[in-house]
Motif scaffolding. Structure first.
Motif, PDB file in Angstrom:
ATOM      1  N   ILE A  69     -20.522  80.782  21.810  1.00 38.96           N
ATOM      2  CA  ILE A  69     -20.991  79.724  20.492  1.00 38.96           C
ATOM      3  C   ILE A  69     -20.551  78.200  20.839  1.00 38.96           C
ATOM      4  O   ILE A  69     -21.012  77.326  20.368  1.00 38.96           O
ATOM      5  N   VAL A  70     -19.239  78.420  20.959  1.00 40.21           N
ATOM      6  CA  VAL A  70     -18.299  77.235  20.902  1.00 40.21           C
ATOM      7  C   VAL A  70     -18.970  76.246  22.061  1.00 40.21           C
ATOM      8  O   VAL A  70     -19.120  75.146  21.896  1.00 40.21           O
ATOM      9  N   ILE A  71     -19.542  76.673  23.264  1.00 34.55           N
ATOM     10  CA  ILE A  71     -20.326  75.859  24.146  1.00 34.55           C
ATOM     11  C   ILE A  71     -21.470  75.545  23.667  1.00 34.55           C
ATOM     12  O   ILE A  71     -22.315  74.835  24.447  1.00 34.55           O
ATOM     13  N   GLY A  72     -21.954  75.985  22.577  1.00 34.96           N
ATOM     14  CA  GLY A  72     -23.337  75.413  22.114  1.00 34.96           C
ATOM     15  C   GLY A  72     -24.386  76.285  22.547  1.00 34.96           C
ATOM     16  O   GLY A  72     -25.608  76.071  22.284  1.00 34.96           O
ATOM     17  N   GLN A  73     -24.119  77.663  23.005  1.00 31.43           N
ATOM     18  CA  GLN A  73     -25.265  78.435  23.556  1.00 31.43           C
ATOM     19  C   GLN A  73     -25.070  79.745  22.597  1.00 31.43           C
ATOM     20  O   GLN A  73     -24.291  79.794  21.536  1.00 31.43           O
ATOM     21  N   ILE A  74     -25.877  80.680  22.920  1.00 39.28           N
ATOM     22  CA  ILE A  74     -25.772  82.071  22.228  1.00 39.28           C
ATOM     23  C   ILE A  74     -26.188  83.258  23.198  1.00 39.28           C
ATOM     24  O   ILE A  74     -26.774  82.752  24.271  1.00 39.28           O
ATOM     25  N   ASP A  75     -25.567  84.292  23.218  1.00 39.73           N
ATOM     26  CA  ASP A  75     -25.681  85.306  24.129  1.00 39.73           C
ATOM     27  C   ASP A  75     -26.549  86.332  23.485  1.00 39.73           C
ATOM     28  O   ASP A  75     -25.859  87.165  22.734  1.00 39.73           O
ATOM     29  N   LEU A  76     -27.832  86.608  23.692  1.00 42.98           N
ATOM     30  CA  LEU A  76     -28.462  87.813  22.730  1.00 42.98           C
ATOM     31  C   LEU A  76     -28.562  89.155  23.789  1.00 42.98           C
ATOM     32  O   LEU A  76     -29.154  89.880  23.633  1.00 42.98           O
ATOM     33  N   GLU A 124     -25.422  92.515  19.751  1.00 40.66           N
ATOM     34  CA  GLU A 124     -25.278  91.096  19.823  1.00 40.66           C
ATOM     35  C   GLU A 124     -25.328  90.438  18.180  1.00 40.66           C
ATOM     36  O   GLU A 124     -24.377  89.461  18.118  1.00 40.66           O
ATOM     37  N   LEU A 125     -26.050  91.056  17.314  1.00 37.17           N
ATOM     38  CA  LEU A 125     -26.137  90.349  15.902  1.00 37.17           C
ATOM     39  C   LEU A 125     -24.808  90.805  15.147  1.00 37.17           C
ATOM     40  O   LEU A 125     -24.305  89.824  14.638  1.00 37.17           O
ATOM     41  N   ASP A 126     -24.149  91.890  15.457  1.00 34.88           N
ATOM     42  CA  ASP A 126     -23.004  92.080  14.783  1.00 34.88           C
ATOM     43  C   ASP A 126     -21.931  91.389  15.305  1.00 34.88           C
ATOM     44  O   ASP A 126     -21.076  90.905  14.532  1.00 34.88           O
ATOM     45  N   ALA A 127     -21.866  90.733  16.756  1.00 37.10           N
ATOM     46  CA  ALA A 127     -20.981  90.041  17.226  1.00 37.10           C
ATOM     47  C   ALA A 127     -21.194  88.530  16.738  1.00 37.10           C
ATOM     48  O   ALA A 127     -20.041  88.005  16.235  1.00 37.10           O
ATOM     49  N   ILE A 128     -22.362  88.176  16.586  1.00 37.89           N
ATOM     50  CA  ILE A 128     -22.744  86.731  16.333  1.00 37.89           C
ATOM     51  C   ILE A 128     -22.339  86.627  14.566  1.00 37.89           C
ATOM     52  O   ILE A 128     -21.777  85.502  14.383  1.00 37.89           O
ATOM     53  N   ALA A 129     -22.553  87.577  13.841  1.00 36.84           N
ATOM     54  CA  ALA A 129     -22.238  87.538  12.590  1.00 36.84           C
ATOM     55  C   ALA A 129     -20.541  87.449  12.339  1.00 36.84           C
ATOM     56  O   ALA A 129     -20.129  86.871  11.430  1.00 36.84           O
TER      57      ALA A 129
END
Lengths: 445, 371
Positions: free
Chosen positions: A63-70, A318-323
């Motif tokens: 997320i810091v590099i401005g991406q997301i991993d689903l 993935e959503l738990d991690a992103i949250a």
């Protein structure tokens, strides 16, 4: 008030999330008649959430590099299944299965990294494809049937440290040893910190240092006691130990190495970073590779705890991690976010989950509450920014900028703020910020 | 400044220590080790308090039978004097693991587990056994652990046999063969699903071999016909593609469906494809399917009265509470680690002909039939 400030070193607002976490734990403990802060519950909390927290370590970098991993959930599920099938169906020894799993994770990461960094497909698309590909592969290779894993994995995913030594300590001596090491480490770095401050001519009264040391010892002691005093045979859980080791390693990588600075630089302003000589493609590639590698670790720990790999493992992880990452203060636009912050975010979710379950709240209402907490945490940050006040992160950045220009102390003491393994509580470091170059780059843009 | 946060945390935790001094830590952790040694069946040799907490961990509330189970467990355990703690896990394994741990934490003396995935609860149930908690598997087999005391379920192979027989009966009543049929299976993560299919195929396979039944698509392996997560929409999508791929110029006569939700998805799909409605089986006697049967759409369903299953489970819990031996089991099943006692109940086939009779004691469903 001034005294408190001296002890805590300034602005309390910075620690909102840490305070929220402690407060949540206390409130749930009171409401559930003391069932929250018990040895077994805290042990469960750590081993039951280690996989999400490990995913969050990788996710915050993405997320810091401005991406997301689903794809992380599917990748974790796929790796777990690969491990189970190689060990159980092909009869490989457990360690070979484990290594195969980790290698598979790294390979998948290289695949994602290739499409993102070399071909230039946005991470969202690359990993959305990965999410489908690897979910399909899990079901394909498993024929939709759960496969058990060897017992050794249960040690990794839900095991405890050995019991040894005298019984009069009243707790697990492995945990006690970890606690002593952690306490010693904190005290030593506190003293070193003070002597550096004195050497620079910064005022640093002795009593402040002493009070801090006392408080640190109290909390380390409490945490050690909490983990160590459970039923005989239990201790600080092994998945927790793996998690803490990873947090330390990744904290150092992101905050104290050139690669770490590149991550923040690329995320803050890709063009500026590229012009400053940062190899952005390489940074993207490595961060994606690392994410899938950590997903592999998470997947392996999970199948260890579950004693079997199932076809639907990893769904929605993935959503738990992103949250966790966003509650931990990362910015959607990239460039901001820390490993330790994400751990706090993940633990807030974990404590909420655990507390609500202890209160007997159903999964449906728990989802609603978790959703609201996510929204509130991010909204709080945004509101503070709109009010013209610096956000929590703004505070962190500002204090770092001032410190760095005035002393450059951080660079001279590379290990100083590294968390010690047994301090299992989230210890957020005020130096968890992005480098000033990025801040400067942001100001320009 | 590096330790500011650490220090804040210190205070917070120190405060919590002060607040929770009486609540934290050592309670419930003073096992003498005896109960740890004997996992599983040792759980309640000397019984427990008549008002003890009983945990019920259900996989989700997404189908009617689980919702009914939730309500009935709450009612019947309360009536029996226990204090029930019923939770559902949204079909997620980690969630269910944590819920079971929370139940142990809350001092449950027995935990009824309807697993999301019967193979993935090993280390959690070990903890339950260590804490001296009895574990009763509900509706699905719990595999891969010795920390399970009993399973209460409807014989799942038997259920499949009934479904297969009912499909055959329906087809024979509808006219002369050979009949074009398709097969659907349940969610592969549910250990019952392959058993349903095995049971049904034990009836259907001989008829396929002698040419009475023709599976036009040729898809007869469980892995080919399985419906991931029992998801109706996935079944509907599969039916759509089967009909467009194989039945452009044929009539489909019958479909083996593992449950009512999937049965309705199959009927919807057939209707949309312009087919005459095929003979479709089902399971669970859901309200919508009762209506559908009453309207002559779905041919049959197999009722596994949740009432019976819950009543049997509560009966076992009461025996455990008094410290009695459990009644003799109907059969045992190999769960990969040990032979588990299984209390197998018999399901009932429901068609338009006998529905009123089967639901004579069930006013809600009776009303649906008449409405």
């Amino acid at each position: 008030m001034k005294t408190i400030k001296q002890i805590f070193g300034g602005n309390l607002q910075q620690y909102t999330m840490v305070l929220a976490l402690a407060l949540l734990a206390i409130i749930f403990n009171v409401v559930s008649d003391g069932r929250m802060l018990t040895s077994s519950n805290i042990q469960n909390l750590i081993s039951g959430n280690a996989y999400v927290l490990i995913l969050a370590i990788g996710m915050v970098m993405v997320i810091v590099i401005g991406q997301i991993d689903l794809s992380v959930g599917s990748v974790a599920g796929f790796v777990g299944m690969v491990v189970a099938i190689t060990c159980t169906n092909y009869g490989w020894p457990w360690w070979l299965g484990l290594l195969t799993g980790l290698a598979t994770g790294a390979l998948i990461g290289a695949w994602h990294g290739f499409w993102l960094a070399k071909i230039g497909i946005p991470g969202f698309i690359t990993t959305l494809a990965g999410m489908m590909i690897f979910r399909g592969l899990v079901i394909w290779i498993s024929k939709s049937i759960s496969v058990p894993v060897p017992d050794q994995f249960q040690v990794l995913g839900a095991g405890y440290l050995p019991e040894w030594g005298p019984a009069w300590t009243g707790m697990n001596n492995s945990t006690l040893l970890l606690g002593i090491l952690a306490g010693g480490w904190f005290v030593a770095s506190q003293l070193r910190h003070r002597s550096h401050a004195l050497a620079r001519g910064v005022e640093s009264p002795l009593w402040v240092a002493l009070v801090r040391i006392a408080l640190i010892l109290a909390v380390v002691g409490y945490v050690t006691w909490l983990f160590g005093s459970g039923r005989p045979g239990t201790s600080f859980p092994i998945p927790g130990l793996i998690l803490v080791a990873l947090v330390v390693i990744y904290h150092v990588i992101t905050q104290r190495t050139r690669f770490g600075r590149h991550i923040y630089a690329v995320g803050g302003n890709k063009a500026a970073a590229a012009l400053s000589g940062v190899n952005t493609a390489r940074t993207y590639f490595l961060v994606m590779l690392n994410m899938s590698f950590l997903a592999a670790v998470a997947g392996i720990l999970f199948v260890g705890r579950a004693t079997a790999a199932g076809p639907s493992d990893g769904t929605m992880w993935e959503l738990d991690a992103i949250a966790a990452v966003f509650i931990g203060g990362a910015a959607v636009s990239g460039g901001i976010g820390t490993v330790v912050g994400s751990m706090v975010g993940g633990l807030v979710m974990a404590v909420l989950n655990s507390g609500l379950m202890l209160m007997g709240v159903g999964a449906d209402q728990t989802q609603v509450i978790k959703g609201l907490v996510l929204l509130a945490a991010v909204a709080f940050d945004v509101y503070n920014k709109q009010q013209g006040r610096p956000s929590i992160l703004g505070h962190l950045m500002r204090s770092f900028g001032r410190d760095a220009t005035s002393t450059k102390a951080a660079d001279r003491e590379p290990q100083e703020s590294v968390e010690v393994p047994a301090a299992t509580g989230p210890v957020v470091d005020a130096a968890d910020t992005m480098p000033e170059t990025v801040e400067a780059a942001r100001r320009e843009s | 400044m590096k330790f500011r946060t650490a220090s804040v945390l210190v205070t917070a935790l120190a405060a919590s220590l002060a607040l929770t001094a009486c609540g934290g830590g050592r309670e419930g952790t003073t096992d003498d080790g005896a109960s740890q040694m004997a996992s599983g069946s040792a759980a309640a040799a000397e019984g427990f308090a008549p008002d003890a907490t009983i945990g019920v961990a259900l996989p989700w509330l997404g189908t009617q039978n689980w919702k009914e189970a939730e309500v009935m467990f709450t009612e019947q355990l309360t009536e029996a004097g226990f204090s029930p703690l019923v939770q559902a896990a949204d079909n997620k394994v980690p969630q269910q693991q944590q819920q079971i741990e929370a139940m142990i934490e809350q001092g449950a003396k027995a935990i009824v587990v309807g697993p999301v995935d019967g193979t993935q609860l090993g280390s959690v149930l070990d903890k339950a056994a260590d804490a001296g908690v009895a574990v009763i598997g509900y509706d699905r087999l719990i595999e891969n652990t010795d920390a399970v005391d009993a399973i209460v379920q409807f014989g799942s192979v038997r259920t499949g046999e009934l479904q297969g027989q009912s499909l055959l009966d329906g087809l024979e009543a509808s006219g002369e063969g050979p009949y074009n049929i398709e097969l659907f299976g349940g969610g592969p993560a549910d250990p019952n699903a392959p058993n349903f299919f095995t049971g049904a195929m034990s009836v259907l396979q001989p008829k396929i071999d002698d040419g009475t039944l023709v599976v036009v698509s040729g898809q007869t392996d469980f892995t080919q016909v399985a419906t991931q997560d029992w998801d109706n929409s996935k079944a509907q999508a599969r039916m759509d593609s089967l009909l467009s791929g194989f039945y452009a110029d044929k009539q489909i006569d019958g479909v083996l469906s593992p449950n009512d939700g999937i049965a309705r998805a199959i009927l919807t799909s057939s209707e949309q494809a312009g087919q005459d409605l095929p003979i479709v089986t089902g399971l669970d006697a859901e309200n919508e399917s009762i209506v559908s049967i009453a309207a002559g759409e779905q041919y049959s369903t197999v009722a596994k009265p949740t009432q019976d299953l819950v009543a049997k489970t509560v009966e076992l819990i009461q025996a455990l509470q008094k410290g009695e031996d459990l009644p003799a089991a109907d059969e045992t099943a190999d769960n990969g680690v040990k032979e588990v006692d299984v209390y197998a109940l018999s399901p009932v086939v429901v068609t338009l002909d006998n529905a009123a009779e089967v639901f004579a004691d069930d006013p809600d469903r009776l009303a649906l039939l008449e409405g």
